[in-house]
Design an enzyme around this catalytic site. Structure first.
Site, PDB file in Angstrom:
ATOM      1  N   LEU A  10      -3.114  -1.424   8.317  1.00 53.67           N
ATOM      2  CA  LEU A  10      -1.977  -1.276   7.407  1.00 53.67           C
ATOM      3  C   LEU A  10      -2.361  -1.465   5.945  1.00 53.67           C
ATOM      4  O   LEU A  10      -3.284  -2.203   5.608  1.00 53.67           O
ATOM      5  CB  LEU A  10      -0.892  -2.282   7.803  1.00 53.67           C
ATOM      6  N   HIS A  70       2.458   1.239   4.279  1.00 57.15           N
ATOM      7  CA  HIS A  70       3.180   0.681   5.422  1.00 57.15           C
ATOM      8  C   HIS A  70       4.077  -0.483   4.972  1.00 57.15           C
ATOM      9  O   HIS A  70       5.190  -0.641   5.466  1.00 57.15           O
ATOM     10  CB  HIS A  70       2.198   0.165   6.475  1.00 57.15           C
ATOM     11  N   GLN A 128       7.192   9.671   3.866  1.00 62.29           N
ATOM     12  CA  GLN A 128       7.169  11.052   3.346  1.00 62.29           C
ATOM     13  C   GLN A 128       5.736  11.589   3.323  1.00 62.29           C
ATOM     14  O   GLN A 128       5.507  12.790   3.380  1.00 62.29           O
ATOM     15  CB  GLN A 128       7.777  11.051   1.931  1.00 62.29           C
TER      16      GLN A 128
HETATM   17  P1  AMP Z   1       0.136   5.660  10.372  1.00 62.32           P
HETATM   18  O1  AMP Z   1      -0.153   4.244  10.697  1.00 62.32           O
HETATM   19  O2  AMP Z   1      -0.844   6.265   9.429  1.00 62.32           O
HETATM   20  O3  AMP Z   1       0.443   6.497  11.568  1.00 62.32           O
HETATM   21  O4  AMP Z   1       1.477   5.638   9.536  1.00 62.32           O
HETATM   22  C1  AMP Z   1       2.619   4.939   9.973  1.00 62.32           C
HETATM   23  C2  AMP Z   1       3.754   5.280   9.059  1.00 62.32           C
HETATM   24  O5  AMP Z   1       3.417   4.910   7.726  1.00 62.32           O
HETATM   25  C3  AMP Z   1       4.076   6.776   9.049  1.00 62.32           C
HETATM   26  O6  AMP Z   1       5.483   6.951   9.028  1.00 62.32           O
HETATM   27  C4  AMP Z   1       3.438   7.235   7.761  1.00 62.32           C
HETATM   28  O7  AMP Z   1       4.061   8.373   7.206  1.00 62.32           O
HETATM   29  C5  AMP Z   1       3.642   6.016   6.876  1.00 62.32           C
HETATM   30  N1  AMP Z   1       2.685   6.020   5.767  1.00 62.32           N
HETATM   31  C6  AMP Z   1       1.334   6.165   5.840  1.00 62.32           C
HETATM   32  N2  AMP Z   1       0.796   6.190   4.596  1.00 62.32           N
HETATM   33  C7  AMP Z   1       1.826   6.080   3.720  1.00 62.32           C
HETATM   34  C8  AMP Z   1       1.924   6.052   2.297  1.00 62.32           C
HETATM   35  N3  AMP Z   1       0.856   6.160   1.507  1.00 62.32           N
HETATM   36  N4  AMP Z   1       3.156   5.923   1.749  1.00 62.32           N
HETATM   37  C9  AMP Z   1       4.264   5.820   2.540  1.00 62.32           C
HETATM   38  N5  AMP Z   1       4.235   5.832   3.889  1.00 62.32           N
HETATM   39  C10 AMP Z   1       3.037   5.960   4.471  1.00 62.32           C
END
Ligand code: AMP
Length: 298
Positions: free
Chosen positions: A37, A41, A162
């Protein structure tokens, strides 16, 4: 309050029910993640905590959405640091199941199909990725569904970034098409100072690649500024900017309708930009595939 960690679905249900009961059956916000994270996140968790009485974050690296075994194997894992970040953001409960807990019968034989929205863009580069992602999101949404009672209705929201725009469109569409009893909330992309969208995979970039990667957000910024001024977008100039960076191997830059993901490039090349669109970019930089996007006109 200290965050609770649970690994089984049974513990998840017991713990979330008692947290909700302690709040008089308030609302529950779910933040699905794959761990490793970062501040992006954390923003999802803070949004969930601001709008709900109880916040559950899941940490699960979902094998079903990885086409590439190597990418799955090297995906970063950092549970202790993740728990600290979740607690600071205001999460009450972390659900970190093993693969066997999520898929006790092995790979599901019945699964969510992302349909034609899942075949294009990221789906074209990663076949089956969105079927795997939607299947695990559907399972998590069901597992975390708060058991409300008729006198004290319970709100249920799930938070997505997003940053993963195609995933967000698909999750919204799944919830609408299949009547999932949950409200899908979108959180704006969190970026580094130079504009690079935060991602768990950025840590694999060398210093030069990390610097070069900032061109993705610069190209999107160019389009966003033109959209804000209702000028023709001229996406080719953004492609030229991306191609001017030798460490960046562009896969696509597309301007699409945010709901259908159909291309809008033709009608915004020379005519003034109006309405709403999404500019989506994907590129390989060193060992990493990076994606980013900019909502245009909203
Ligand atoms: P992940 O752990 O990469 O699967 O992401 C989990 C959630 O965090 C997903 O809804 C992603 O779109 C969100 N997320 C990942 N990176 C970002 C970021 N830089 N800004 C906002 N949300 C993010």
């Amino acid at each position: 309050m200290a965050i609770q960690l649970v690994n089984s679905i049974t513990e998840l249900k017991t713990a979330s029910a008692s947290l909700l009961a302690a709040k008089g059956a308030g609302s529950l916000g779910l933040v699905p993640t794959m761990g490793a994270l970062h501040a992006g996140h954390a923003q999802l968790v803070r949004s969930a905590a601001a709008e709900n009485d109880v916040v559950v974050a899941s940490i699960f690296v979902n094998p079903m959405q990885f086409g590439d075994a190597e990418d799955l194997q090297r995906y970063p894992r950092s549970l202790q640091a993740d728990l600290a970040l979740l607690e600071t953001g205001g999460a009450d409960l972390a659900f970190a199941p093993a693969v066997e807990e999520m898929y006790p019968l092995g790979e599901p034989m019945v699964r969510i199909s992302a349909g034609k929205l899942g075949d294009k863009l990221e789906g074209a580069a990663r076949p089956g990725h969105f079927d795997g992602a939607l299947t695990v999101v559907a399972k998590l949404l069901h597992m975390c569904l708060p058991a409300g009672d008729y006198d004290r209705p319970t709100g249920y929201r799930a938070y997505f970034g997003q940053k993963d725009a195609q995933q967000l469109t698909l999750v919204r569409r799944m919830a609408a098409d299949l009547n999932f009893p949950v409200q899908i909330a979108a959180v704006p992309t969190v970026r580094a100072a130079d504009g690079l969208a935060l991602s768990s995979r950025n840590r694999f970039l060398s210093a030069d690649e990390r610097e070069a990667a900032a061109v993705l957000s610069r190209a999107l910024r160019l389009l966003k500024d033109r959209a804000d001024r209702n000028e023709p977008l001229d996406p080719e100039s953004a492609v030229d900017l991306l191609n001017s960076q030798p460490l960046v191997d562009l896969d696509y830059l597309e301007v699409v309708d945010p709901l259908t993901l159909e291309s809008r490039a033709e009608n915004c090349r020379e005519t003034p930009f109006t309405g709403e669109a999404l500019a989506l970019v994907a590129a390989r930089v060193g060992p990493v595939r990076l994606i980013d996007n900019a909502p245009l006109g909203y």
